[in-house]
Design a protein around this motif. Structure first.
Motif, PDB file in Angstrom:
ATOM      1  N   LEU A  21      -8.523 -20.246 -24.160  1.00  0.00           N
ATOM      2  CA  LEU A  21      -9.348 -21.327 -23.619  1.00  0.00           C
ATOM      3  C   LEU A  21      -9.686 -22.384 -24.673  1.00  0.00           C
ATOM      4  CD1 LEU A  21     -11.746 -19.473 -21.152  1.00  0.00           C
ATOM      5  CD2 LEU A  21      -9.994 -21.171 -20.577  1.00  0.00           C
ATOM      6  N   PRO A  22     -10.062 -22.012 -25.897  1.00  0.00           N
ATOM      7  CA  PRO A  22     -10.302 -23.053 -26.906  1.00  0.00           C
ATOM      8  C   PRO A  22      -9.079 -23.936 -27.155  1.00  0.00           C
ATOM      9  CG  PRO A  22     -11.293 -20.995 -27.610  1.00  0.00           C
ATOM     10  CD  PRO A  22     -10.465 -20.672 -26.399  1.00  0.00           C
ATOM     11  N   GLU A  23      -7.887 -23.322 -27.181  1.00  0.00           N
ATOM     12  CA  GLU A  23      -6.673 -24.120 -27.397  1.00  0.00           C
ATOM     13  C   GLU A  23      -6.429 -25.045 -26.210  1.00  0.00           C
ATOM     14  OE1 GLU A  23      -1.886 -23.600 -28.327  1.00  0.00           O
ATOM     15  OE2 GLU A  23      -3.162 -21.817 -28.078  1.00  0.00           O
ATOM     16  N   LYS A  24      -6.584 -24.522 -24.996  1.00  0.00           N
ATOM     17  CA  LYS A  24      -6.421 -25.343 -23.795  1.00  0.00           C
ATOM     18  C   LYS A  24      -7.437 -26.482 -23.779  1.00  0.00           C
ATOM     19  CE  LYS A  24      -4.603 -21.676 -20.748  1.00  0.00           C
ATOM     20  NZ  LYS A  24      -3.511 -22.355 -20.026  1.00  0.00           N
ATOM     21  N   PHE A  25      -8.664 -26.171 -24.155  1.00  0.00           N
ATOM     22  CA  PHE A  25      -9.712 -27.186 -24.143  1.00  0.00           C
ATOM     23  C   PHE A  25      -9.400 -28.301 -25.137  1.00  0.00           C
ATOM     24  CE2 PHE A  25     -14.181 -28.470 -25.412  1.00  0.00           C
ATOM     25  CZ  PHE A  25     -14.426 -29.197 -24.248  1.00  0.00           C
ATOM     26  N   GLU A  26      -8.927 -27.936 -26.303  1.00  0.00           N
ATOM     27  CA  GLU A  26      -8.577 -28.944 -27.310  1.00  0.00           C
ATOM     28  C   GLU A  26      -7.449 -29.838 -26.804  1.00  0.00           C
ATOM     29  OE1 GLU A  26      -8.632 -31.323 -30.471  1.00  0.00           O
ATOM     30  OE2 GLU A  26     -10.105 -29.751 -30.036  1.00  0.00           O
ATOM     31  N   ILE A  27      -6.453 -29.253 -26.165  1.00  0.00           N
ATOM     32  CA  ILE A  27      -5.353 -30.045 -25.609  1.00  0.00           C
ATOM     33  C   ILE A  27      -5.869 -30.953 -24.493  1.00  0.00           C
ATOM     34  CG2 ILE A  27      -3.207 -29.885 -24.280  1.00  0.00           C
ATOM     35  CD1 ILE A  27      -2.619 -27.292 -25.894  1.00  0.00           C
ATOM     36  N   ALA A  28      -6.751 -30.407 -23.646  1.00  0.00           N
ATOM     37  CA  ALA A  28      -7.318 -31.201 -22.560  1.00  0.00           C
ATOM     38  C   ALA A  28      -8.121 -32.376 -23.107  1.00  0.00           C
ATOM     39  CB  ALA A  28      -8.185 -30.323 -21.672  1.00  0.00           C
ATOM     40  N   LEU A  29      -8.918 -32.141 -24.148  1.00  0.00           N
ATOM     41  CA  LEU A  29      -9.694 -33.219 -24.758  1.00  0.00           C
ATOM     42  C   LEU A  29      -8.778 -34.315 -25.296  1.00  0.00           C
ATOM     43  CD1 LEU A  29     -12.477 -31.317 -26.748  1.00  0.00           C
ATOM     44  CD2 LEU A  29     -12.763 -32.628 -24.637  1.00  0.00           C
ATOM     45  N   ARG A  30      -7.729 -33.916 -25.990  1.00  0.00           N
ATOM     46  CA  ARG A  30      -6.798 -34.907 -26.556  1.00  0.00           C
ATOM     47  C   ARG A  30      -6.114 -35.704 -25.445  1.00  0.00           C
ATOM     48  NH1 ARG A  30      -5.107 -30.717 -30.233  1.00  0.00           N
ATOM     49  NH2 ARG A  30      -3.142 -30.567 -29.069  1.00  0.00           N
ATOM     50  N   ALA A  31      -5.902 -35.066 -24.302  1.00  0.00           N
ATOM     51  CA  ALA A  31      -5.258 -35.747 -23.179  1.00  0.00           C
ATOM     52  C   ALA A  31      -6.214 -36.688 -22.448  1.00  0.00           C
ATOM     53  CB  ALA A  31      -4.694 -34.725 -22.199  1.00  0.00           C
ATOM     54  N   GLY A  32      -7.516 -36.548 -22.703  1.00  0.00           N
ATOM     55  CA  GLY A  32      -8.473 -37.452 -22.076  1.00  0.00           C
ATOM     56  C   GLY A  32      -9.406 -36.816 -21.074  1.00  0.00           C
TER      57      GLY A  32
END
Length: 261
Positions: A15-26
């Motif tokens: 989840l932390p990795e997914k969240f970081e990717i989601a944040l970078r995507a906007g």
């Protein structure tokens, strides 16, 4: 309004990795998927760590094989049990609430044999009974149970926002509006959103073709203007198929939606 994306749409091993990717995507948050067999409850150690690490998880969308409107009483009771567990998890995580349809893939009035094994009045009775129990449990945990209308080919009981609103007998029972299903069922999607404003708990976004926003013909400017006008301040949670490479598609989608916010 903020943007969320369902966890299963984002690449990553945690989840932390997914969240970081989601944040970078906007995006601003992850919407969790609540599997059957008490799967979300079993994930509590992972979810607690993610919450402590700053992962934002405002909502949960059920992902089970049977639901509160099932024709079988045993499966209905199990759906209530599963959702009760998910509501408890939602309360611990500080979520807004949990989304569920009346059923999914169980019966369609638009496909053979056309006549369901249960009359409409009994449909309403079983849904009202389940939502009364879940509304009490949601209130106990300080969250919402949110009923999502599905289109006529996926569900025969609750297809429109007005039908869902008629079942909101408790302040803890609210509606999740999904733009894909509304595109099929609502004569006037924007008018339906405005009428449902007092009962609206959550919004999921998807195109007319079930792909990501910007790939179909939904009038996003009009939809988001209505949500702004009625004071909706929750998340727009992306629930769709992704056309293209996932991270690139998510980045384009977030930019597209933010252009109307």
């Amino acid at each position: 309004m903020r943007l969320a994306v369902q966890e299963n749409l984002v690449p990553g091993d945690s989840l932390p990795e997914k969240f970081e990717i989601a944040l970078r995507a906007g995006f601003d948050a992850l919407e969790l998927r609540g599997g059957g067999d008490l799967a979300l409850e079993a994930r509590l150690p992972e979810l607690r760590r993610a919450l402590a690490g700053g992962v934002v998880m405002p909502t949960i969308c059920v992902d089970m094989t049977h639901f509160i409107g099932d024709f079988d009483a045993g499966r209905r009771a199990d759906a209530v049990r599963q959702l009760s567990s998910q509501l408890a998890v939602a309360g611990e995580l500080g979520c807004v609430g949990v989304t569920t349809p009346a059923s999914w893939g169980q019966f369609s009035l638009r496909l053979p044999p056309f006549t369901p094994p249960r009359p409409p009045e009994e449909d309403r009775e079983v849904l009202a009974e389940a939502l009364a129990v879940l509304g009490e449990r949601a209130a106990h945990h300080g969250v919402l149970i949110m009923l999502e209308p599905l289109n006529r080919y996926e569900n025969h009981m609750v297809n429109t926002l007005a039908q869902a609103a008629a079942l909101c007998a408790s302040p803890a029972v609210r509606i999740t509006a999904d733009t894909y299903h509304m595109n099929i069922e609502e004569d006037d999607p924007c008018g339906a959103l405005a009428d449902a404003a007092p009962y609206l708990g959550h919004v999921q976004v998807s195109e007319s073709n079930r792909n990501q926003p910007g790939t179909g013909h939904i009038d996003w400017a009009a939809h988001l203007a209505v949500l702004d006008a009625i004071g909706y301040d929750g998340h727009l949670a992306l629930e769709c198929r992704l056309r293209g490479e996932p991270v690139a598609a998510l980045t384009r989608t977030a930019a597209f939606l933010r252009g109307y916010l």
